[in-house]
Design a protein around this motif. Structure first.
Motif, PDB file in Angstrom:
ATOM      1  N   VAL A   1      20.492  34.710  72.097  1.00  0.00           N
ATOM      2  CA  VAL A   1      20.278  35.850  71.141  1.00  0.00           C
ATOM      3  C   VAL A   1      21.640  36.239  70.690  1.00  0.00           C
ATOM      4  CG1 VAL A   1      19.758  38.533  71.182  1.00  0.00           C
ATOM      5  CG2 VAL A   1      18.375  36.845  72.833  1.00  0.00           C
ATOM      6  N   GLY A   2      21.458  36.034  69.135  1.00  0.00           N
ATOM      7  CA  GLY A   2      22.875  36.596  68.435  1.00  0.00           C
ATOM      8  C   GLY A   2      23.944  35.790  68.679  1.00  0.00           C
ATOM      9  N   LYS A   3      23.796  34.270  68.819  1.00  0.00           N
ATOM     10  CA  LYS A   3      24.854  33.451  69.124  1.00  0.00           C
ATOM     11  C   LYS A   3      25.118  32.482  67.712  1.00  0.00           C
ATOM     12  CE  LYS A   3      25.731  33.141  73.755  1.00  0.00           C
ATOM     13  NZ  LYS A   3      25.394  34.747  73.774  1.00  0.00           N
TER      14      LYS A   3
ATOM     15  N   LYS B   1      23.584  51.822  58.510  1.00  0.00           N
ATOM     16  CA  LYS B   1      23.893  50.804  58.605  1.00  0.00           C
ATOM     17  C   LYS B   1      22.876  50.092  60.100  1.00  0.00           C
ATOM     18  CE  LYS B   1      26.508  49.341  55.455  1.00  0.00           C
ATOM     19  NZ  LYS B   1      25.925  50.132  54.579  1.00  0.00           N
ATOM     20  N   LEU B   2      21.743  50.612  60.104  1.00  0.00           N
ATOM     21  CA  LEU B   2      20.747  50.272  61.080  1.00  0.00           C
ATOM     22  C   LEU B   2      19.688  49.424  60.304  1.00  0.00           C
ATOM     23  CD1 LEU B   2      20.675  53.518  63.503  1.00  0.00           C
ATOM     24  CD2 LEU B   2      21.310  51.249  64.054  1.00  0.00           C
TER      25      LEU B   2
ATOM     26  N   TYR C   1      21.968  42.498  68.471  1.00  0.00           N
ATOM     27  CA  TYR C   1      22.154  42.215  67.115  1.00  0.00           C
ATOM     28  C   TYR C   1      22.917  43.059  66.355  1.00  0.00           C
ATOM     29  CZ  TYR C   1      18.349  38.914  67.960  1.00  0.00           C
ATOM     30  OH  TYR C   1      17.276  37.849  68.535  1.00  0.00           O
ATOM     31  N   ARG C   2      23.354  42.720  65.500  1.00  0.00           N
ATOM     32  CA  ARG C   2      24.429  43.677  64.749  1.00  0.00           C
ATOM     33  C   ARG C   2      24.036  44.159  63.192  1.00  0.00           C
ATOM     34  NH1 ARG C   2      29.719  45.848  65.378  1.00  0.00           N
ATOM     35  NH2 ARG C   2      30.666  46.217  63.264  1.00  0.00           N
TER      36      ARG C   2
ATOM     37  N   MET D   1      26.253  35.306  62.231  1.00  0.00           N
ATOM     38  CA  MET D   1      25.957  36.607  62.708  1.00  0.00           C
ATOM     39  C   MET D   1      27.397  37.205  63.096  1.00  0.00           C
ATOM     40  SD  MET D   1      23.113  37.975  64.893  1.00  0.00           S
ATOM     41  CE  MET D   1      21.823  37.748  63.908  1.00  0.00           C
ATOM     42  N   VAL D   2      27.876  38.277  62.724  1.00  0.00           N
ATOM     43  CA  VAL D   2      28.995  38.899  63.029  1.00  0.00           C
ATOM     44  C   VAL D   2      28.878  39.348  64.772  1.00  0.00           C
ATOM     45  CG1 VAL D   2      30.369  40.772  62.656  1.00  0.00           C
ATOM     46  CG2 VAL D   2      29.272  39.863  60.865  1.00  0.00           C
TER      47      VAL D   2
END
Ligand code: ACO
Ligand code: OAA
Length: 374
Positions: free
Chosen positions: A24-26, A305-306, A263-264, A1-2
């Motif tokens: 989260v998001g790691k 980009k969503l 999150y991206r 994940m970026v």
């Protein structure tokens, strides 16, 4: 994940404490509970195992799980005074307000008098939330006083049985199980942070959860699953969905169920609930809501980009199971109470009152004018 550039208002990207409960998001799929990847949990365990994991730090062995589920099943009944309160709440109240009042009232009649009662109170809330919600729902909407004890083997099946008055299918039971797992925990989101701030004053667990319900209710957080349903229900087909979204984007309107504070590129919970939504659509024999949701996902990624967050495909999935839209966010409560209360316990274990500072942007010091000079 970026890595997402996390900065600016809303305390974005600032570390506000430590947790052992969740990342989260790691790394990997981007969401873990106590070290376990969300995808693996969603495939292999029950929601009750996740609830136990969050409460006690490890997955239960078979005998501990059986004892835990047995205790939860015995705690489904509601005291008469709580039923009396629920009967006074009108049918047009928002069910999140019912959850908030039910939780707060339970804190009056079964208070947490000492922190060593926390685990008992957590189990009580977990077991009683579906009963509270559906007792109120049937009384206010159908003038029926339902029996809230069932012999259902899981919280998800208990909820569906109370709602529909009959045992749910295996497919619906499995979807509810997965949904409750996906919603259980998510680090320092707004409602959990509310619970932790309240816990940091050494308040009781009912106050922490009542406050958290208030934070979850808003459409920028848990309320987005209901808002997403309101968006998709009027879309006739995928082309109509595309036209509606393009218009909304042009008018710079927010599309509920899309985007995320951390999150991206994607929300790891989305693929999981999306797959269940597709299965339910096929079982239903009417795939319109699923098809328009897929087109919304394509348009939002192409244009902005969503990506869909956990809430978006939950809307169609819940709808396919005959769940009224206004009960969507309360299901989130039935699940997230596990995360909230785990954070309350964690905060208490290493507490310092949470009290940040503000940059002052008000008027310079000035004298108070007399009433007739203002
Ligand atoms: C389970 C959950 O609680 S998940 C979240 C559920 N909430 C929603 O689905 C509500 C819709 N989504 C949103 O409002 C936001 O994406 C939030 C609240 C989730 C996150 O907010 P933020 O962290 O501020 O978003 P972020 O910094 O990524 O926003 C970047 C830009 O995208 C825009 N944007 C973000 N989400 C959306 C959206 N759903 N629709 C349209 N535009 C959006 C923002 O307005 C912002 O534009 P700007 O810079 O011109 O103001
Ligand atoms: O983490 C957040 O900000 C919101 C979210 O997805 C959740 O609470 O599940």
């Amino acid at each position: 994940m970026v890595d997402k550039k996390l900065s600016g208002a809303g305390l974005r990207g600032q570390v506000a404490g430590e947790t052992k409960l969740c990342t989260v998001g790691k790394s990997g799929s981007g969401l873990t509970y106590a070290g376990y990847d969300i995808k693996e949990l969603a495939e292999k365990v029950s929601f009750e195992e996740v609830a136990y994991l969050l409460a006690h730090g490890e997955l239960p062995k078979a005998d501990a799980l059986a004892a835990y589920k047995g205790r939860l099943a015995k705690l489904r009944g509601l005291p008469q005074s709580l039923k009396d309160v629920l009967e006074r709440i009108p049918a047009d109240a928002h069910p999140m307000d019912v959850m908030r009042t039910g939780c707060s009232f339970l804190g009056n009649i079964e208070p947490e008098e000492d922190f060593d009662q926390a685990d008992d109170k957590i189990e009580r809330l977990l077991a009683a939330f579906p009963s509270m919600l559906l007792y109120w729902y049937h009384f206010s909407h159908n003038n029926k006083r339902i029996e809230t004890d069932t012999d259902a083997d899981s919280i998800g099946a208990h909820f569906l049985e109370l709602l529909h008055g009959e045992k749910p299918s295996q497919l619906h039971t499995d979807v509810m199980n997965t949904s409750l797992i996906l919603y259980a925990e998510h680090e320092f989101n707004a409602s959990t942070f509310t619970a932790r701030v309240c816990a940091s004053t050494l308040s009781d667990i009912f106050s922490c959860v009542t406050g958290a319900i208030g934070s979850l209710r808003g459409p920028l957080h848990g309320g987005a699953n209901e808002a997403a349903m309101e968006l998709i229900e009027d879309m006739k087909d995928p082309d109509d969905a595309e036209k509606t979204l393009m218009g909304m984007l042009e008018r710079k309107e927010k599309i509920m169920g899309f985007g995320h504070a951390v999150y991206r590129e994607f929300d790891p919970r989305n693929d999981i609930i999306k797959a269940w939504s597709e299965k339910l659509a096929k079982e239903n024999g009417d795939t319109r809501l699923y098809d328009v949701s897929v087109r919304c996902e394509e348009v939002m990624w192409r244009e902005k980009k969503l990506f869909p967050n956990a809430d978006f495909f939950h809307a169609s999935a819940y709808h396919f199971m005959g769940i009224p839209t206004k009960l969507f966010t309360p299901i989130f409560v039935m699940s997230r109470v596990t995360g909230w209360t785990a954070h309350v316990k964690e905060q208490r274990e290493n507490n310092r009152i949470i009290r940040p500072s503000a940059d002052y942007v008000g008027p310079e010091p000035r004298p108070v004018p007399a009433l007739n000079e203002r």
